[in-house]
Motif scaffolding. Structure first.
Motif, short mmCIF file in Angstrom:
data_model
loop_
_atom_site.label_atom_id
_atom_site.label_comp_id
_atom_site.label_asym_id
_atom_site.label_seq_id
_atom_site.Cartn_x
_atom_site.Cartn_y
_atom_site.Cartn_z
N TYR B 33 -0.79 -4.19 2.51
CA TYR B 33 -1.68 -3.79 1.42
C TYR B 33 -1.24 -4.43 0.10
N TYR B 35 -1.69 -3.24 -3.94
CA TYR B 35 -2.11 -2.22 -4.89
C TYR B 35 -1.87 -2.73 -6.31
N GLN B 37 -0.99 -1.14 -10.08
CA GLN B 37 -0.55 0.07 -10.78
C GLN B 37 -0.58 -0.17 -12.28
N LYS B 41 -3.14 5.41 -14.91
CA LYS B 41 -4.23 5.34 -13.93
C LYS B 41 -3.65 5.49 -12.54
N PRO B 42 -4.45 6.00 -11.60
CA PRO B 42 -3.97 6.08 -10.22
C PRO B 42 -3.76 4.68 -9.65
N LEU B 43 -2.89 4.59 -8.68
CA LEU B 43 -2.75 3.32 -7.98
C LEU B 43 -4.10 2.92 -7.40
N LEU B 45 -6.09 0.62 -4.75
CA LEU B 45 -6.00 -0.22 -3.56
C LEU B 45 -6.87 -1.45 -3.77
N GLU B 56 -10.30 -4.66 4.24
CA GLU B 56 -10.84 -3.96 3.08
C GLU B 56 -10.64 -4.79 1.83
N LEU B 88 1.63 -3.60 -12.76
CA LEU B 88 2.60 -3.73 -11.68
C LEU B 88 1.82 -3.88 -10.38
N LEU B 90 1.91 -3.87 -6.44
CA LEU B 90 2.73 -3.36 -5.35
C LEU B 90 2.18 -3.80 -4.01
N GLN B 105 3.22 4.41 4.88
CA GLN B 105 3.23 3.13 4.18
C GLN B 105 4.57 2.96 3.48
N PHE B 107 6.62 0.75 0.67
CA PHE B 107 6.31 -0.04 -0.51
C PHE B 107 7.44 -0.99 -0.90
#
Lengths: 114, 116
Positions: B33, B35, B37, B41-43, B45, B56, B88, B90, B105, B107
């Motif tokens: 994946y 991501y 960051q 704010k939320p991470l 995807l 996806e 950032l 990830l 998952q 990281f």
């Protein structure tokens, strides 16, 4: 769709005091629930997870969380914090069926004061 | 090396530059994946790859281009970025996306990107 709310963006607490970090979620399907911790300049590390069974889940570093389905909450607790617990904590959910995707909250910055 | 590694750890680039972020997992996983960051704010995807195929793409601008040459490596190619892309980034991996059993998952430490 799922969403996660972490109402407290910052939580200061004195060393050896108890702490609770709040997490509420919304979802139209059954979910798995997680807490991740992020130390400065590091990636996310899994603290604990709820998949099924007992609603009280114990994780690493003395943390625990309780799944409350009626209140759609998964609050994180520790009875006595240490300086080393200073970090960012993220709550996340994942659908029990379908993709493995995680939906994260905005995080809570825990600062432990000596 | 163990776990999930990311290079570089820090990157500063201008809006006209082309750069790439690299992620490598040493866990024998089949899914990876990307991501984003951002502060407060939320991470988010961005992309998911399973067995080297993209499964996806969450409405990510085309200035971000992922590549997965094999199940151990994942790249994010960057071109003509904007200052708001500073964040950032990830990388994560998981054993498999097949089946209904949840897989954790794992990281990496992230790449801190600054776009000037």
């Amino acid at each position: 769709a799922q969403s996660v709310t972490q109402l407290d963006s910052q939580v200061p607490v004195f060393e050896e005091a108890p702490v609770e970090l709040r997490c509420n979620y919304s979802s139209s399907v059954s979910v798995y629930l997680f807490w991740y911790v992020q130390y400065p300049n590091q990636g996310l590390q899994l603290l604990l997870k709820y998949l099924s069974g007992s609603t009280l889940v114990k994780g690493i570093n003395g943390f625990e969380a309780e799944f409350n389905k009626s209140q759609t909450s998964f609050h994180l607790r520790k009875p006595s914090v240490h300086i080393s617990d200073t970090a960012e904590y993220f709550c996340a959910v994942s659908e029990q069926t379908g993709a493995n995707n995680l939906f994260f909250g905005t995080g809570t910055r825990l600062t432990v004061i000596p | 090396e163990t776990g999930v590694t990311q290079t570089p750890r820090h990157l500063v680039m201008g809006m006209t530059n082309k750069k790439s972020l690299k992620c490598e997992q040493h866990l024998g996983h089949n899914a990876m994946y990307w991501y984003k960051q951002s502060a407060k704010k939320p991470l988010e995807l961005m992309f998911v790859y399973s067995l080297e195929e993209r499964v996806e793409n969450n409405s990510v601008p085309s200035r971000f281009s992922p590549e997965c040459p094999n199940s151990s490596h994942l790249f994010l190619h960057l071109h003509t970025l904007q200052p708001e892309d500073s964040a950032l980034y990830l990388c994560a991996s998981t054993p498999s996306l097949v089946g209904t059993r949840y897989n954790e998952q794992f990281f990496g430490p992230g790449t801190r990107l600054t776009v000037l």
